[in-house]
Write a protein that holds these residues in place. Structure first.
Motif, short mmCIF file in Angstrom:
data_model
loop_
_atom_site.label_atom_id
_atom_site.label_comp_id
_atom_site.label_asym_id
_atom_site.label_seq_id
_atom_site.Cartn_x
_atom_site.Cartn_y
_atom_site.Cartn_z
N PHE A 1 -34.69 -5.82 -41.25
CA PHE A 1 -35.37 -6.16 -42.61
C PHE A 1 -35.70 -5.18 -43.50
O PHE A 1 -36.55 -5.16 -44.35
CB PHE A 1 -36.25 -7.34 -42.61
N GLN A 2 -35.38 -3.90 -43.20
CA GLN A 2 -35.57 -2.60 -43.85
C GLN A 2 -37.25 -2.38 -44.26
O GLN A 2 -37.47 -2.08 -45.31
CB GLN A 2 -34.80 -2.77 -45.22
N PHE A 3 -38.11 -2.47 -43.17
CA PHE A 3 -39.39 -2.13 -43.19
C PHE A 3 -39.56 -1.28 -42.06
O PHE A 3 -38.97 -1.18 -40.92
CB PHE A 3 -40.28 -3.19 -43.53
N HIS A 4 -40.75 -0.41 -42.43
CA HIS A 4 -40.85 0.49 -41.19
C HIS A 4 -42.53 0.58 -40.76
O HIS A 4 -43.42 0.54 -41.77
CB HIS A 4 -40.57 2.18 -41.62
N VAL A 5 -42.85 0.38 -39.60
CA VAL A 5 -44.19 0.38 -39.26
C VAL A 5 -44.20 1.57 -38.63
O VAL A 5 -43.55 1.64 -37.10
CB VAL A 5 -44.31 -0.89 -38.25
N PRO A 6 -45.00 2.76 -38.73
CA PRO A 6 -45.24 3.90 -37.93
C PRO A 6 -45.73 3.62 -36.60
O PRO A 6 -47.02 2.96 -36.74
CB PRO A 6 -45.88 4.76 -38.99
N GLY A 7 -45.33 4.39 -35.78
CA GLY A 7 -46.00 4.47 -34.63
C GLY A 7 -45.57 3.52 -33.48
O GLY A 7 -46.07 3.46 -32.45
N THR A 8 -44.55 2.74 -33.76
CA THR A 8 -44.20 1.56 -32.86
C THR A 8 -43.65 2.15 -31.43
O THR A 8 -44.20 1.69 -30.64
CB THR A 8 -43.27 0.56 -33.60
N ASP A 9 -42.95 3.11 -31.69
CA ASP A 9 -42.42 3.88 -30.17
C ASP A 9 -43.43 4.41 -29.69
O ASP A 9 -43.47 4.20 -28.23
CB ASP A 9 -41.41 4.90 -30.85
N ALA A 10 -44.39 5.03 -30.38
CA ALA A 10 -45.49 5.60 -29.63
C ALA A 10 -46.59 4.61 -28.84
O ALA A 10 -46.95 4.66 -27.71
CB ALA A 10 -46.43 6.55 -30.24
N TYR A 11 -46.50 3.39 -29.74
CA TYR A 11 -47.57 2.27 -29.03
C TYR A 11 -46.87 1.69 -28.05
O TYR A 11 -47.50 0.95 -27.09
CB TYR A 11 -48.00 1.51 -30.19
N ALA A 12 -45.39 1.68 -28.21
CA ALA A 12 -44.69 0.88 -27.27
C ALA A 12 -44.86 1.65 -25.63
O ALA A 12 -45.00 1.07 -24.66
CB ALA A 12 -43.41 0.71 -27.40
N GLY A 13 -44.83 3.23 -25.95
CA GLY A 13 -45.08 3.92 -24.92
C GLY A 13 -46.22 3.82 -24.15
O GLY A 13 -46.71 3.81 -22.99
N TYR A 14 -47.28 4.15 -24.86
CA TYR A 14 -48.75 4.06 -24.52
C TYR A 14 -48.87 2.38 -23.80
O TYR A 14 -49.60 2.54 -22.72
CB TYR A 14 -49.62 3.72 -25.75
N ALA A 15 -48.52 1.48 -24.23
CA ALA A 15 -48.59 0.00 -23.47
C ALA A 15 -47.65 0.04 -22.26
O ALA A 15 -48.24 -0.55 -21.30
CB ALA A 15 -48.39 -1.06 -24.47
N MET A 16 -46.65 0.71 -22.13
CA MET A 16 -45.88 0.76 -21.16
C MET A 16 -46.71 1.52 -20.01
O MET A 16 -46.40 1.03 -18.82
CB MET A 16 -44.47 1.35 -21.05
N ALA A 17 -46.95 2.79 -20.37
CA ALA A 17 -47.84 3.46 -19.40
C ALA A 17 -49.19 2.57 -18.82
O ALA A 17 -49.43 2.68 -17.71
CB ALA A 17 -48.28 4.65 -19.96
N ALA A 18 -49.83 2.10 -19.92
CA ALA A 18 -50.83 1.07 -19.39
C ALA A 18 -50.65 0.07 -18.29
O ALA A 18 -51.46 -0.22 -17.46
CB ALA A 18 -51.67 0.54 -20.68
N ALA A 19 -49.33 -0.62 -18.76
CA ALA A 19 -49.22 -1.86 -18.04
C ALA A 19 -48.84 -1.12 -16.50
O ALA A 19 -49.25 -1.70 -15.59
CB ALA A 19 -47.92 -2.49 -18.55
N GLY A 20 -48.07 0.04 -16.44
CA GLY A 20 -47.72 0.37 -15.22
C GLY A 20 -48.97 0.87 -14.47
O GLY A 20 -49.02 0.65 -13.06
N PHE A 21 -49.92 1.59 -15.00
CA PHE A 21 -51.01 2.11 -14.17
C PHE A 21 -52.16 1.03 -13.79
O PHE A 21 -52.80 1.04 -12.74
CB PHE A 21 -51.86 3.16 -14.91
N LEU A 22 -52.39 -0.06 -14.78
CA LEU A 22 -53.07 -0.97 -14.37
C LEU A 22 -52.57 -1.95 -13.58
O LEU A 22 -53.55 -2.63 -12.70
CB LEU A 22 -53.48 -1.95 -15.70
N ALA A 23 -51.08 -2.06 -13.22
CA ALA A 23 -50.91 -2.95 -12.17
C ALA A 23 -50.64 -2.34 -10.70
O ALA A 23 -50.58 -2.80 -9.56
CB ALA A 23 -49.32 -3.34 -12.51
#
Length: 168
Positions: free
Chosen positions: A36-58
């Motif tokens: 839909f042609q809009f950009h939310v800055p940092g989504t890639d970085a936040y996805a990476g942070y969340a993935m790392a958090a999920a892995g370590f916390l599990a």
């Protein structure tokens, strides 16, 4: 004490699940943004942070549910004192390594906070925030390995034949 430890492991697992949902939200937001042609800055970085958090916390929950991959080729052939000795030795090494990992993860958070370290992306996130999940995950993994060591030393640790996992 057992209830408290199990609650700690389960709490981290639930937190890991929340971060997995965070990965989903960030990826969906990124996909929808392109569509839909809009950009939310940092989504890639936040996805990476969340993935790392999920892995370590599990990690600890996965260990306590006997879901980690374990090579039991030698261990399966041993009986009695020899098996118990090898189990204690292996768990001692795991306690040492997970303790070092936790120490350096906590130290990394402290240093990032002290130096005001921020991400190089356009989100400019203070790095100590996403590093907290790694530090907490490794610290709880260390506690879980100490727990396993104590259970093994007392002869109370559950045995699995390697083909089964523990599900409640």
């Amino acid at each position: 004490m057992r209830r408290t430890l199990n609650a700690l492991y389960d709490g981290c697992a639930w937190l890991a699940a929340v971060f997995m949902i965070g990965v989903l939200v960030m990826v969906l937001l990124s996909v929808l943004g392109r569509q839909f042609q809009f950009h939310v800055p940092g989504t890639d970085a936040y996805a990476g942070y969340a993935m790392a958090a999920a892995g370590f916390l599990a990690l600890a929950h996965t260990l306590k549910r006997n879901e980690h991959i374990r090579v039991t080729l030698v261990l399966g052939k041993l009986k009695g004192r020899a098996r118990r000795g090898l189990e204690l030795w292996s768990l001692s090494v795991a306690v040492l390594l997970s303790g070092l990992f936790a120490w350096f993860a906590v130290r990394l958070v402290w240093q990032s906070l002290e130096f005001n370290d921020i991400s190089t992306g356009n989100d400019a996130t203070p790095l100590w925030i996403p590093q907290l999940a790694m530090a907490l995950g490794t610290l709880v993994l260390f506690i879980a390995f100490v727990d396993e060591w104590v259970l093994e030393a007392r002869g109370q640790r559950q045995r699995f034949d390697g083909s089964e996992t523990h599900h409640e």
